[in-house]
Design a protein around this motif. Structure first.
Motif, PDB file in Angstrom:
ATOM      1  N   SER A 110     -37.221  15.221  13.979  1.00  0.00           N
ATOM      2  CA  SER A 110     -38.669  15.095  13.751  1.00  0.00           C
ATOM      3  C   SER A 110     -39.001  15.233  12.278  1.00  0.00           C
ATOM      4  CB  SER A 110     -39.456  16.165  14.506  1.00  0.00           C
ATOM      5  OG  SER A 110     -39.011  16.263  15.813  1.00  0.00           O
ATOM      6  N   LYS A 111     -38.323  16.157  11.580  1.00  0.00           N
ATOM      7  CA  LYS A 111     -38.712  16.325  10.169  1.00  0.00           C
ATOM      8  C   LYS A 111     -37.997  15.372   9.228  1.00  0.00           C
ATOM      9  CE  LYS A 111     -35.894  20.444   9.485  1.00  0.00           C
ATOM     10  NZ  LYS A 111     -35.976  21.881   9.306  1.00  0.00           N
ATOM     11  N   TRP A 112     -36.781  14.932   9.585  1.00  0.00           N
ATOM     12  CA  TRP A 112     -35.988  14.111   8.664  1.00  0.00           C
ATOM     13  C   TRP A 112     -35.871  12.648   9.092  1.00  0.00           C
ATOM     14  CZ3 TRP A 112     -31.803  18.479   8.717  1.00  0.00           C
ATOM     15  CH2 TRP A 112     -32.108  19.428   7.718  1.00  0.00           C
ATOM     16  N   GLY A 113     -36.327  12.322  10.314  1.00  0.00           N
ATOM     17  CA  GLY A 113     -36.032  10.990  10.851  1.00  0.00           C
ATOM     18  C   GLY A 113     -34.583  10.922  11.291  1.00  0.00           C
ATOM     19  N   GLY A 114     -34.124   9.705  11.609  1.00  0.00           N
ATOM     20  CA  GLY A 114     -32.767   9.551  12.098  1.00  0.00           C
ATOM     21  C   GLY A 114     -32.696   9.819  13.594  1.00  0.00           C
ATOM     22  N   THR A 115     -31.483  10.064  14.084  1.00  0.00           N
ATOM     23  CA  THR A 115     -31.240  10.089  15.521  1.00  0.00           C
ATOM     24  C   THR A 115     -30.852  11.476  16.004  1.00  0.00           C
ATOM     25  OG1 THR A 115     -30.416   7.829  15.260  1.00  0.00           O
ATOM     26  CG2 THR A 115     -29.993   8.914  17.376  1.00  0.00           C
ATOM     27  N   ALA A 116     -31.688  12.023  16.892  1.00  0.00           N
ATOM     28  CA  ALA A 116     -31.365  13.316  17.515  1.00  0.00           C
ATOM     29  C   ALA A 116     -30.180  13.143  18.462  1.00  0.00           C
ATOM     30  CB  ALA A 116     -32.583  13.836  18.276  1.00  0.00           C
ATOM     31  N   GLY A 117     -29.354  14.196  18.549  1.00  0.00           N
ATOM     32  CA  GLY A 117     -28.205  14.155  19.453  1.00  0.00           C
ATOM     33  C   GLY A 117     -27.029  13.368  18.890  1.00  0.00           C
ATOM     34  N   ARG A 118     -27.160  12.907  17.670  1.00  0.00           N
ATOM     35  CA  ARG A 118     -26.086  12.170  17.002  1.00  0.00           C
ATOM     36  C   ARG A 118     -25.623  12.997  15.798  1.00  0.00           C
ATOM     37  NH1 ARG A 118     -24.375   6.790  16.487  1.00  0.00           N
ATOM     38  NH2 ARG A 118     -24.008   6.052  14.366  1.00  0.00           N
ATOM     39  N   ALA A 119     -24.344  12.894  15.453  1.00  0.00           N
ATOM     40  CA  ALA A 119     -23.828  13.641  14.307  1.00  0.00           C
ATOM     41  C   ALA A 119     -24.525  13.190  13.022  1.00  0.00           C
ATOM     42  CB  ALA A 119     -22.324  13.426  14.175  1.00  0.00           C
ATOM     43  N   PHE A 120     -24.636  14.111  12.067  1.00  0.00           N
ATOM     44  CA  PHE A 120     -25.145  13.727  10.740  1.00  0.00           C
ATOM     45  C   PHE A 120     -24.239  12.639  10.144  1.00  0.00           C
ATOM     46  CE2 PHE A 120     -26.797  18.068  11.305  1.00  0.00           C
ATOM     47  CZ  PHE A 120     -28.136  17.837  11.047  1.00  0.00           C
ATOM     48  N   ASP A 121     -22.924  12.789  10.371  1.00  0.00           N
ATOM     49  CA  ASP A 121     -21.973  11.751   9.979  1.00  0.00           C
ATOM     50  C   ASP A 121     -21.008  11.489  11.127  1.00  0.00           C
ATOM     51  OD1 ASP A 121     -20.158  10.017   8.999  1.00  0.00           O
ATOM     52  OD2 ASP A 121     -19.609  11.188   7.219  1.00  0.00           O
ATOM     53  N   PRO A 122     -21.324  10.501  11.995  1.00  0.00           N
ATOM     54  CA  PRO A 122     -20.447  10.195  13.133  1.00  0.00           C
ATOM     55  C   PRO A 122     -19.070   9.683  12.691  1.00  0.00           C
ATOM     56  CG  PRO A 122     -22.623   9.187  13.412  1.00  0.00           C
ATOM     57  CD  PRO A 122     -22.555   9.680  11.992  1.00  0.00           C
ATOM     58  N   CYS A 123     -18.924   9.273  11.444  1.00  0.00           N
ATOM     59  CA  CYS A 123     -17.632   8.769  10.946  1.00  0.00           C
ATOM     60  C   CYS A 123     -16.865   9.827  10.154  1.00  0.00           C
ATOM     61  CB  CYS A 123     -17.854   7.521  10.092  1.00  0.00           C
ATOM     62  SG  CYS A 123     -18.337   6.096  11.090  1.00  0.00           S
ATOM     63  N   TYR A 124     -17.333  11.076  10.227  1.00  0.00           N
ATOM     64  CA  TYR A 124     -16.682  12.167   9.499  1.00  0.00           C
ATOM     65  C   TYR A 124     -15.177  12.212   9.792  1.00  0.00           C
ATOM     66  CZ  TYR A 124     -15.572  17.038   8.247  1.00  0.00           C
ATOM     67  OH  TYR A 124     -15.009  18.168   7.724  1.00  0.00           O
ATOM     68  N   HIS A 125     -14.379  12.148   8.733  1.00  0.00           N
ATOM     69  CA  HIS A 125     -12.911  12.198   8.827  1.00  0.00           C
ATOM     70  C   HIS A 125     -12.319  11.066   9.669  1.00  0.00           C
ATOM     71  CE1 HIS A 125     -12.289  16.621   7.308  1.00  0.00           C
ATOM     72  NE2 HIS A 125     -12.863  15.811   6.422  1.00  0.00           N
ATOM     73  N   SER A 126     -13.053   9.944   9.780  1.00  0.00           N
ATOM     74  CA  SER A 126     -12.574   8.807  10.576  1.00  0.00           C
ATOM     75  C   SER A 126     -12.421   7.571   9.710  1.00  0.00           C
ATOM     76  CB  SER A 126     -13.560   8.485  11.702  1.00  0.00           C
ATOM     77  OG  SER A 126     -13.779   9.606  12.495  1.00  0.00           O
ATOM     78  N   SER A 127     -11.808   6.547  10.310  1.00  0.00           N
ATOM     79  CA  SER A 127     -11.579   5.299   9.570  1.00  0.00           C
ATOM     80  C   SER A 127     -12.888   4.591   9.240  1.00  0.00           C
ATOM     81  CB  SER A 127     -10.661   4.370  10.361  1.00  0.00           C
ATOM     82  OG  SER A 127     -11.260   4.078  11.597  1.00  0.00           O
ATOM     83  N   CYS A 128     -13.954   4.879   9.988  1.00  0.00           N
ATOM     84  CA  CYS A 128     -15.235   4.210   9.680  1.00  0.00           C
ATOM     85  C   CYS A 128     -16.020   4.901   8.567  1.00  0.00           C
ATOM     86  CB  CYS A 128     -16.082   4.056  10.941  1.00  0.00           C
ATOM     87  SG  CYS A 128     -16.477   5.590  11.792  1.00  0.00           S
ATOM     88  N   ASP A 129     -15.433   5.916   7.907  1.00  0.00           N
ATOM     89  CA  ASP A 129     -16.111   6.476   6.719  1.00  0.00           C
ATOM     90  C   ASP A 129     -15.845   5.533   5.540  1.00  0.00           C
ATOM     91  OD1 ASP A 129     -17.437   7.905   4.808  1.00  0.00           O
ATOM     92  OD2 ASP A 129     -16.057   9.609   4.798  1.00  0.00           O
ATOM     93  N   ASN A 130     -16.494   4.361   5.633  1.00  0.00           N
ATOM     94  CA  ASN A 130     -16.294   3.316   4.627  1.00  0.00           C
ATOM     95  C   ASN A 130     -17.610   3.048   3.904  1.00  0.00           C
ATOM     96  OD1 ASN A 130     -17.894   1.682   6.280  1.00  0.00           O
ATOM     97  ND2 ASN A 130     -16.104   0.897   7.388  1.00  0.00           N
ATOM     98  N   ILE A 131     -17.665   1.972   3.147  1.00  0.00           N
ATOM     99  CA  ILE A 131     -18.821   1.679   2.296  1.00  0.00           C
ATOM    100  C   ILE A 131     -20.122   1.521   3.108  1.00  0.00           C
ATOM    101  CG2 ILE A 131     -18.450  -0.830   2.249  1.00  0.00           C
ATOM    102  CD1 ILE A 131     -19.471   1.456  -0.761  1.00  0.00           C
TER     103      ILE A 131
END
Ligand code: PHE
Ligand code: CA
Ligand code: ZN
Ligand code: ZN
Ligand code: ZN
Length: 289
Positions: free
Chosen positions: A234-255
């Motif tokens: 509510s205060k920051w926008g974005g998606t509730a229930g989703r990680a701040f970085d769903p690609c954390y330490h994963s191959s999709c942490d790309n550009i």
């Protein structure tokens, strides 16, 4: 305060992505993508007039290095440091973790060099190796300094993940030796009307080695594997229930794994703190030993 260019920061991230792509997809300790990342940053900082040092050390994954850049002005007895880790995990390019903090600190440092400001304190920047193996580079750096040299460091500011795709705006709140830098960070967010939250990141990034020595530390963070709550959405926008970085330490942490609003705010915070601390006059009293 300065307006640090998010476009230039993104260009550095594109370079780090290309480096990973050309070197097996990562910038991991002991691998060529890490060495190429060091060369890219060193080239930019040398050309801007910084004095750079590559500090090599060994790890279980092979030899690696820290890159230390110092602006050759200001009182060498009063050192203000900022930095972040330059290595990625082996799974991917590490563009948010921690290309984002590295590119942001680099761009702020280049902007400072170009600004014609005159530093009162001694600005020193650390790009740490092998953070992902247990904060090894920052620990090695602190262990390499004599107590006299450690005692000259007035503050260390850490930037690890500042462009998370589902971002939050967190300010470290784990400083046992004074909160002036933390308060400067929260005031910046407040002055821009950006809601912020404290986070206790005690052991999880490179400020830890400075903190355990008793140096004042602070930092910002846009979130990793933790899920964003509905009140945070509510205060920051974005998606509730989703990680701040769903690609954390994963191959999709790309550009593509970067929120440009978060990145722009992050680099402007870095610029604000760099200008502020480089201009600090700590006086000429001999530092405590
Ligand atoms: N240091 C963690 C990593 O690199 C990320 C992190 C940064 C966690 C800041 C908490 C606070 O994986
Ligand atoms: Ca900006
Ligand atoms: Zn990481
Ligand atoms: Zn990290
Ligand atoms: Zn301020």
């Amino acid at each position: 305060s300065p307006d640090i260019s998010v476009t230039n920061t993104q260009a550095h991230l594109n370079q780090l992505q290309s480096i990973a792509t050309a070197n097996g997809g990562n910038r991991y300790t002991g691998r060529p993508g890490y060495a190429a990342s060091i060369s890219y940053l060193k080239g930019k900082l040398d050309a801007a007039g910084y004095t750079t040092t590559v500090q090599n050390f060994s790890t279980s994954a092979g030899m690696t290095s820290n890159l230390i850049a110092e602006w050759p002005a200001g009182d060498a007895n009063n050192v203000v440091m900022l930095g972040g880790h330059l290595d990625s995990v082996s799974n991917g390019a590490g563009i948010n973790d921690n290309g984002s903090g590295s590119a942001g600190v680099l761009e702020a440092a280049l902007a400072y060099a170009a600004s014609g400001q005159s530093a009162k304190s001694r600005l020193r920047i650390g790009f740490w190796g092998a953070e992902e193996l247990g904060l090894l580079g920052s620990k090695f750096y602190m262990n390499s300094l004599s107590s006299t040299e450690k005692n000259k460091i007035r503050v260390y500011l850490n930037f690890d993940m500042i462009g998370s795709p589902n971002p939050g705006y967190f300010v470290y709140n784990d400083n046992p030796v004074g909160n002036a830098a933390r308060d400067e960070l929260t005031s910046w967010y407040a002055s821009k009307g950006i809601p912020w939250e404290y986070i206790d990141v005690q052991g999880r990034s490179d400020h830890a080695a400075f903190r355990s020595y008793g140096i004042a530390t602070a930092g910002i963070f846009s979130g990793a594997e933790t899920l964003k709550s509905s009140s945070q959405a509510s205060k920051w926008g974005g998606t509730a229930g989703r990680a701040f970085d769903p690609c954390y330490h994963s191959s999709c942490d790309n550009i593509n794994n970067i929120n440009l609003t978060a990145l722009d705010r992050g680099v402007d915070v870095i610029g604000h703190m760099l200008w502020l601390y480089a201009a600090k006059d700590y006086g000429t009293t001999t530092p405590p030993t």
